[in-house]
Enzyme design. Structure first.
Site, PDB file in Angstrom:
ATOM      1  N   ASN A 148       0.539  -1.266  -0.188  1.00 32.42           N
ATOM      2  CA  ASN A 148       0.125  -0.011   0.022  1.00 32.42           C
ATOM      3  C   ASN A 148       0.716   1.093   0.052  1.00 32.42           C
ATOM      4  O   ASN A 148       0.470   2.388  -0.500  1.00 32.42           O
ATOM      5  CB  ASN A 148      -0.963   0.143   1.238  1.00 32.42           C
ATOM      6  N   GLY A 224       2.683  -5.588   7.049  1.00 34.93           N
ATOM      7  CA  GLY A 224       1.968  -6.493   6.469  1.00 34.93           C
ATOM      8  C   GLY A 224       0.856  -7.096   7.249  1.00 34.93           C
ATOM      9  O   GLY A 224       0.511  -6.405   8.460  1.00 34.93           O
ATOM     10  N   GLU A 244       4.573  -4.469  11.862  1.00 34.21           N
ATOM     11  CA  GLU A 244       3.620  -3.428  11.588  1.00 34.21           C
ATOM     12  C   GLU A 244       2.753  -4.147  11.109  1.00 34.21           C
ATOM     13  O   GLU A 244       2.712  -4.291   9.891  1.00 34.21           O
ATOM     14  CB  GLU A 244       4.230  -2.295  10.985  1.00 34.21           C
ATOM     15  N   LEU A 245       1.624  -4.319  11.878  1.00 31.52           N
ATOM     16  CA  LEU A 245       0.532  -5.155  11.079  1.00 31.52           C
ATOM     17  C   LEU A 245      -0.776  -4.494  11.099  1.00 31.52           C
ATOM     18  O   LEU A 245      -0.990  -3.400  10.873  1.00 31.52           O
ATOM     19  CB  LEU A 245       0.316  -6.337  12.105  1.00 31.52           C
ATOM     20  N   CYS A 278      -3.137   1.505   6.938  1.00 31.89           N
ATOM     21  CA  CYS A 278      -3.576   0.864   8.150  1.00 31.89           C
ATOM     22  C   CYS A 278      -3.883   1.731   9.176  1.00 31.89           C
ATOM     23  O   CYS A 278      -4.759   1.198  10.160  1.00 31.89           O
ATOM     24  CB  CYS A 278      -2.282  -0.060   8.804  1.00 31.89           C
ATOM     25  N   GLU A 372     -10.491  -5.968   9.794  1.00 33.95           N
ATOM     26  CA  GLU A 372      -9.741  -4.878   9.121  1.00 33.95           C
ATOM     27  C   GLU A 372     -10.430  -4.808   7.770  1.00 33.95           C
ATOM     28  O   GLU A 372     -10.225  -5.748   7.203  1.00 33.95           O
ATOM     29  CB  GLU A 372      -8.400  -5.277   9.319  1.00 33.95           C
TER      30      GLU A 372
HETATM   31  P1  NAD Z   1       0.582  -9.063   3.188  1.00 33.47           P
HETATM   32  O1  NAD Z   1       0.793  -9.510   4.604  1.00 33.47           O
HETATM   33  O2  NAD Z   1      -0.083  -9.826   2.301  1.00 33.47           O
HETATM   34  O3  NAD Z   1       2.147  -8.970   2.289  1.00 33.47           O
HETATM   35  C1  NAD Z   1       3.130  -8.133   2.904  1.00 33.47           C
HETATM   36  C2  NAD Z   1       4.375  -8.635   2.542  1.00 33.47           C
HETATM   37  O4  NAD Z   1       4.596 -10.082   2.786  1.00 33.47           O
HETATM   38  C3  NAD Z   1       4.355  -8.806   0.712  1.00 33.47           C
HETATM   39  O5  NAD Z   1       5.772  -8.439   0.520  1.00 33.47           O
HETATM   40  C4  NAD Z   1       4.473 -10.405   0.858  1.00 33.47           C
HETATM   41  O6  NAD Z   1       4.765 -10.876  -0.595  1.00 33.47           O
HETATM   42  C5  NAD Z   1       4.997 -10.961   2.077  1.00 33.47           C
HETATM   43  N1  NAD Z   1       4.610 -12.361   2.297  1.00 33.47           N
HETATM   44  C6  NAD Z   1       3.466 -12.830   2.113  1.00 33.47           C
HETATM   45  N2  NAD Z   1       3.657 -14.203   2.678  1.00 33.47           N
HETATM   46  C7  NAD Z   1       4.786 -14.399   3.306  1.00 33.47           C
HETATM   47  C8  NAD Z   1       5.365 -15.312   4.006  1.00 33.47           C
HETATM   48  N3  NAD Z   1       5.038 -16.641   4.251  1.00 33.47           N
HETATM   49  N4  NAD Z   1       6.577 -15.208   4.551  1.00 33.47           N
HETATM   50  C9  NAD Z   1       7.403 -13.921   4.145  1.00 33.47           C
HETATM   51  N5  NAD Z   1       6.706 -13.047   3.629  1.00 33.47           N
HETATM   52  C10 NAD Z   1       5.630 -13.190   2.895  1.00 33.47           C
HETATM   53  O7  NAD Z   1       0.019  -7.622   3.334  1.00 33.47           O
HETATM   54  P2  NAD Z   1      -0.530  -6.568   2.325  1.00 33.47           P
HETATM   55  O8  NAD Z   1      -1.803  -7.146   1.648  1.00 33.47           O
HETATM   56  O9  NAD Z   1       0.588  -6.227   1.112  1.00 33.47           O
HETATM   57  O10 NAD Z   1      -0.390  -5.345   3.027  1.00 33.47           O
HETATM   58  C11 NAD Z   1      -2.022  -4.815   3.753  1.00 33.47           C
HETATM   59  C12 NAD Z   1      -1.533  -5.388   5.433  1.00 33.47           C
HETATM   60  O11 NAD Z   1      -0.292  -4.422   5.705  1.00 33.47           O
HETATM   61  C13 NAD Z   1      -2.814  -4.983   5.758  1.00 33.47           C
HETATM   62  O12 NAD Z   1      -3.135  -5.742   6.864  1.00 33.47           O
HETATM   63  C14 NAD Z   1      -2.410  -3.538   6.600  1.00 33.47           C
HETATM   64  O13 NAD Z   1      -2.993  -3.181   7.784  1.00 33.47           O
HETATM   65  C15 NAD Z   1      -0.972  -3.707   6.774  1.00 33.47           C
HETATM   66  N6  NAD Z   1      -0.261  -2.510   6.889  1.00 33.47           N
HETATM   67  C16 NAD Z   1       0.201  -2.158   8.222  1.00 33.47           C
HETATM   68  C17 NAD Z   1       0.863  -1.116   8.584  1.00 33.47           C
HETATM   69  C18 NAD Z   1       1.608  -0.640   9.557  1.00 33.47           C
HETATM   70  O14 NAD Z   1       2.184   0.524  10.001  1.00 33.47           O
HETATM   71  N7  NAD Z   1       1.024  -1.192  10.785  1.00 33.47           N
HETATM   72  C19 NAD Z   1       1.164  -0.258   7.212  1.00 33.47           C
HETATM   73  C20 NAD Z   1       0.717  -0.730   6.004  1.00 33.47           C
HETATM   74  C21 NAD Z   1      -0.038  -1.821   5.923  1.00 33.47           C
END
Ligand code: NAD
Length: 469
Positions: A148, A224, A244-245, A278, A372
């Site tokens: 994002n 993520g 950061e989730l 997020c 969420e």
């Molecule tokens: P995601 O968890 O699907 O992916 C994030 C990253 O993790 C990507 O690079 C993905 O390829 C990688 N990934 C996926 N599976 C993995 C595994 N098994 N092992 C290691 N890496 C893996 O998240 P997304 O859809 O890209 O982003 C959305 C999420 O991120 C939402 O839940 C949002 O709240 C969160 N987010 C949190 C913050 C924060 O600061 N807390 C900021 C932005 C986004």
């Protein structure tokens, strides 16, 4: 884009297309890394960590220069964010402003990394000892970023890691990898030696697995989803993680609030980046006496938003990351409506474009309010006593940031104490983030803090030094 390891581009046999998120055109393709590439990337990062440390002044100069170069190439970065994320121009400009600021803040922090004196001599028997701590870099940092804010959130990890003297292997989100390549290119132009930041791309489930199996990575820093965050924590063993989730931000509008301000700010910040932030406003708890007035003002603002092509300067809300995500959002909203919720605006989807939805009469167990949503959807809920609003706000498993609008100082301070969140914002929305501040959640929203100063604490080890004089 091929992989980028030790200053070399490596094209692999399999590739993954990157789409323009509004037009659906293929704008690039990335290489799919194999296990051997992950090993090579960690080799390079480790070798460069051992051989070639940069002085704090050099790190400062590189990060500052990178900020300057980015400022000069804003157009290129803006265009790329609009295409690969589907961000509106306004949102892309905002991401760039914050990225440049975060680079500058990280540069400054590179010169402020310090330990502290420990009063050993104040213990009987240790009168002739002097003790102090120093902070040393951890080594190779594994960085995993979401789709994002691919540039800003990458910089929130990479820049403090460089400032602290670490080397890096980064895996960007598969759907939005291009910003990371542009960033590393700029860092090297600014003077970062090759091999300090290595990029591997491919599906998270595969590349992530190999990355997590690499014991030479000293720490993982991840932004993520909660699901992947928990998986990373399980797989990283005793090594530290910064996570950061997800989140589900509540914002309270009390009866004494400036309703015009509250309506304007909440409406604008509920839907930026198509709600895929997020800390986007997801739940609005509004005191009953002002519920009608606030809701009317809020909906008026929402109706003025321009929805559509992110390339157009005036667009406020662009597409979501994929049609699949927009369909999922539409299903959640329609399900809520079938269970008794009411939408105050038309529920509408065109491909990946989901029009902002404003729901009332929701029930606490509806997905749109208890999970969420990560989409342009807001639920407005009335409350009687403010304690009810605090309790409702705290029912979430998440705890990143919350907001409250009130002119009552006592109530504002009570909210700051009672709301179980990593940050509480008063008279502004939960979406407020200034990159200098400590930022990170509690509960299922994660572990650790970002903001260059705070991230550096996590990206370094504190080492105790004892001298016997
Ligand atoms: P995601 O968890 O699907 O992916 C994030 C990253 O993790 C990507 O690079 C993905 O390829 C990688 N990934 C996926 N599976 C993995 C595994 N098994 N092992 C290691 N890496 C893996 O998240 P997304 O859809 O890209 O982003 C959305 C999420 O991120 C939402 O839940 C949002 O709240 C969160 N987010 C949190 C913050 C924060 O600061 N807390 C900021 C932005 C986004």
């Amino acid at each position: 884009m091929p992989l980028y390891i030790d200053g070399q581009y490596i094209k692999t046999e399999e590739s993954i297309p990157v789409y323009h998120k509004y037009t659906g055109e293929v704008i690039a393709s990335i290489s799919k890394a194999g296990r051997q590439h992950v090993i090579q990337a960690v080799d390079a990062a480790q070798r460069n960590f051992n051989k070639d440390s940069l002085t704090p002044v050099q790190r400062y100069a590189i990060l500052l220069k990178c900020a300057e170069l980015m400022e000069k190439r804003r157009d290129e970065f803006e265009r790329s964010l609009v295409q690969e994320v589907g961000k509106t121009r306004k949102d892309a400009k905002g991401e760039l402003d914050r990225t440049i600021n975060t680079l500058r803040l990280s540069a400054e922090e590179a010169k402020r990394i310090a330990g502290e004196m420990v009063p050993l001599q104040a213990t009987e028997g240790s009168e002739n000892r002097i003790g102090f701590t120093i902070r040393v870099p951890k080594g190779v940092i594994g960085v995993i970023t979401p789709f994002n804010y691919p540039l800003l959130l990458g910089v929130h990890k990479v820049a403090p890691a460089i400032a602290a003297g670490n080397t890096i292997v980064i895996k960007p989100a598969t759907s939005t990898p291009l910003a990371t390549f542009m960033l590393v290119d700029l860092l090297e132009e600014a003077g970062l030696p090759k091999g300090f930041v290595n990029i591997i791309t491919g599906a998270g489930s595969e590349v992530g697995k190999w990355l997590l199996a690499e014991e030479r990575i000293a720490m993982y820093t991840f932004t993520g989803s909660g699901e992947v965050g928990k998986h990373i924590k399980e797989k990283s063993g005793l090594r530290p993680v910064a996570l950061e989730l997800g989140n589900n931000s509540p914002n309270i509008v009390h009866k004494d609030a400036d309703l015009d301000l509250a309506a304007q700010l909440t409406a604008n910040r509920s839907f930026h980046n198509a709600g895929q932030a997020c800390i986007a406003v997801q739940r609005l708890y509004v005191q009953k006496e002002v519920f009608e007035e606030f809701t009317q003002k809020y909906v008026e603002h929402v109706k003025q938003l321009n929805i559509g092509d992110p390339e157009k300067e005036q667009t406020d809300v662009g597409p979501m990351i994929s049609e699949k995500e927009a369909i999922r959002t539409e299903e959640w909203v329609r399900e809520a409506v079938s269970q008794g919720a009411r939408s105050l605006v038309e529920i509408k989807r065109e491909g990946a474009l989901f029009y902002p939805a404003v729901l009332v009469d929701t029930k606490p167990d509806m997905k749109v309010i208890c999970q969420e949503v990560f989409a342009p959807v807001v639920c407005i809920v009335p409350y009687d006593e403010v304690q009810e609003a605090f309790e409702a706000a705290n029912t979430s498993d998440y705890g990143l940031q919350a907001g409250i609008f009130t002119k009552d100082l006592q109530l504002a301070m009570r909210a700051a104490k009672v709301l179980q969140y990593g940050g509480v914002v008063i008279n502004d929305v939960s979406t407020y983030r200034n990159d200098v501040m400590p930022y990170g959640g509690i509960k299922n929203s994660g572990i650790g803090k970002e903001g260059p100063h705070y991230a550096i604490q996590e990206l370094t080890d504190e080492r105790m030094v004892v001298m016997n004089l």
